[in-house]
Design an enzyme around this catalytic site. Structure first.
Site, short mmCIF file in Angstrom:
data_model
loop_
_atom_site.label_atom_id
_atom_site.label_comp_id
_atom_site.label_asym_id
_atom_site.label_seq_id
_atom_site.Cartn_x
_atom_site.Cartn_y
_atom_site.Cartn_z
N SER A 149 0.86 -1.18 0.00
CA SER A 149 0.00 0.00 0.00
C SER A 149 0.89 1.23 0.00
O SER A 149 2.13 1.13 0.01
CB SER A 149 -0.91 -0.01 1.22
N LYS A 150 0.24 2.37 0.02
CA LYS A 150 0.94 3.66 -0.01
C LYS A 150 2.08 3.76 0.99
O LYS A 150 3.13 4.31 0.71
CB LYS A 150 -0.07 4.78 0.32
N ARG A 151 1.81 3.19 2.18
CA ARG A 151 2.83 3.41 3.22
C ARG A 151 4.15 2.69 2.93
O ARG A 151 5.14 2.92 3.58
CB ARG A 151 2.29 3.06 4.60
N HIS A 152 4.15 1.83 1.92
CA HIS A 152 5.41 1.18 1.56
C HIS A 152 6.24 2.01 0.59
O HIS A 152 7.22 1.53 0.04
CB HIS A 152 5.15 -0.21 0.98
N GLY A 153 5.80 3.24 0.35
CA GLY A 153 6.57 4.11 -0.55
C GLY A 153 6.03 4.06 -1.96
O GLY A 153 4.86 3.74 -2.18
#
Ligand code: GLU
Length: 334
Positions: free
Chosen positions: A257-261
């Site tokens: 998801s987004k939080r993985h960059g």
């Protein structure tokens, strides 16, 4: 051609509700390699039934990104073909015909359960999968009078009654021998209360009509397969061969998801200037098809493609994945 002389046909079936990420790109690459290495035809179908979530600009973007990666298709929204339209939103009359057929067979029933009812059922000990908790069958046994009474208060969804005695077995091209009990899947929704035809029904109706012989898609849909096999059986159609490609997880072990960059292809391409060949090479290495990371075009993987070499377990992005993707480091092995 298969040994029976049937042309091999596969498809990409993205839902244009978000940007393509490395996981979707890996599935698309594997689906393309599987079909093209067998000399088969590829179809692009946009699964845009949920008009609230899907956006035409995302559909356009993802087609551009698949082509940028070096993947192509013989039939699709932009190139047309004998099974047009290739957007599910334009195919609802076909789905209604399939629903009528199942209705005639007595396989469907209206379900009046509210979200709260379903949540309460979720705490009961039933199977849990991509569709949520298995439906306990509450509305299956309602009498005509009970249905009429509930219909005054709520528009029902329609559910397909699974054969609880059946076991659905299939040889998955990646996962191997797989079996699900009909009872653990539960009766599933084929048309939502808001009138939108559900994924399971639309995908089977389309794969039959588009003469798809090989479905390669993400592992998250493995447990949708028994439901689809039940629909194929009810409709008297031969199911395709299935293969479910490994999920790509972030370094912390959770779904990408987004939080993985910068995991979306558009970010990698535009903000980080990563070359398409680099992404393809990285994905081939991650999937288990190539023993080191190097720049590759999809066509360069065709000659050695072997579905049985694809990893059976979810793959986790290494900590230094951005570094690996953006160049320099080759010769890396797991
Ligand atoms: N539309 C689904 C998705 O984007 C894929 C459906 C399928 O391949 O059966 O996840």
């Amino acid at each position: 051609m298969t040994s029976s002389g049937q042309a091999v046909r596969g498809r990409f079936a993205p839902t244009p509700s978000g940007r393509l990420h490395l996981g979707n790109a890996m599935t698309a690459l594997l689906a393309w390699l599987q079909i093209r290495s067998a000399g088969g035809e590829m179809v692009l179908r946009l699964e845009d039934l949920d008009r609230q979530r899907c956006r035409p600009e995302l559909a356009k973007l993802l087609q551009g990104e698949l082509r940028w990666l070096g993947l192509d298709w013989d039939e699709g929204p932009d190139v047309g073909g004998p099974h047009a339209p290739y957007e599910q939103s334009g195919r609802t009359a076909r789905y209604e015909r399939v629903l009528d057929e199942l209705q005639r067979q007595g396989r469907l029933y209206p379900c009046y359960c509210s979200r709260a009812d379903l949540q309460a059922a979720a705490s009961a000990p039933h199977g849990l999968d991509a569709e949520g908790p298995a439906y306990p069958g509450t509305c299956r046994q309602l009498t005509a009078a009970e249905r009429a009474e509930r219909a005054l208060r709520k528009t029902p969804s329609l559910r397909f009654a699974m054969d609880e005695e059946a076991t659905y077995r299939f040889e998955d091209g990646i996962a191997g021998e797989t079996a699900f009990a009909g009872a653990s899947s539960g009766d599933f929704v084929v048309r939502r209360a808001d009138g939108i035809v559900a994924y399971q029904l639309a995908v089977v109706a389309d794969d039959i009509e588009m003469e798809i012989t090989d479905v390669l898609r993400g592992w998250d849909l493995l447990d949708s397969t028994p439901r689809q096999l039940a629909l194929y059986a009810a409709l008297g159609a031969t199911p395709p061969r299935f293969a479910h490609s490994p999920l790509v997880l972030g370094a912390d072990g959770s779904r990408l998801s987004k939080r993985h960059g910068a995991v979306s292809l558009s970010e990698l391409r535009e903000q980080y200037d990563v070359r398409a060949e680099r992404i393809v090479g990285f994905l081939a290495w991650l999937a288990g098809l190539h023993d080191r990371i190097e720049e590759l075009k999809p066509v360069e993987l065709l000659a050695t493609f072997d579905l049985s070499a694809v990893r059976r377990q979810a793959v986790t992005l290494p900590d230094r994945w951005m570094e690996l993707l953006s160049g320099g480091d080759t010769g890396t092995t797991f």
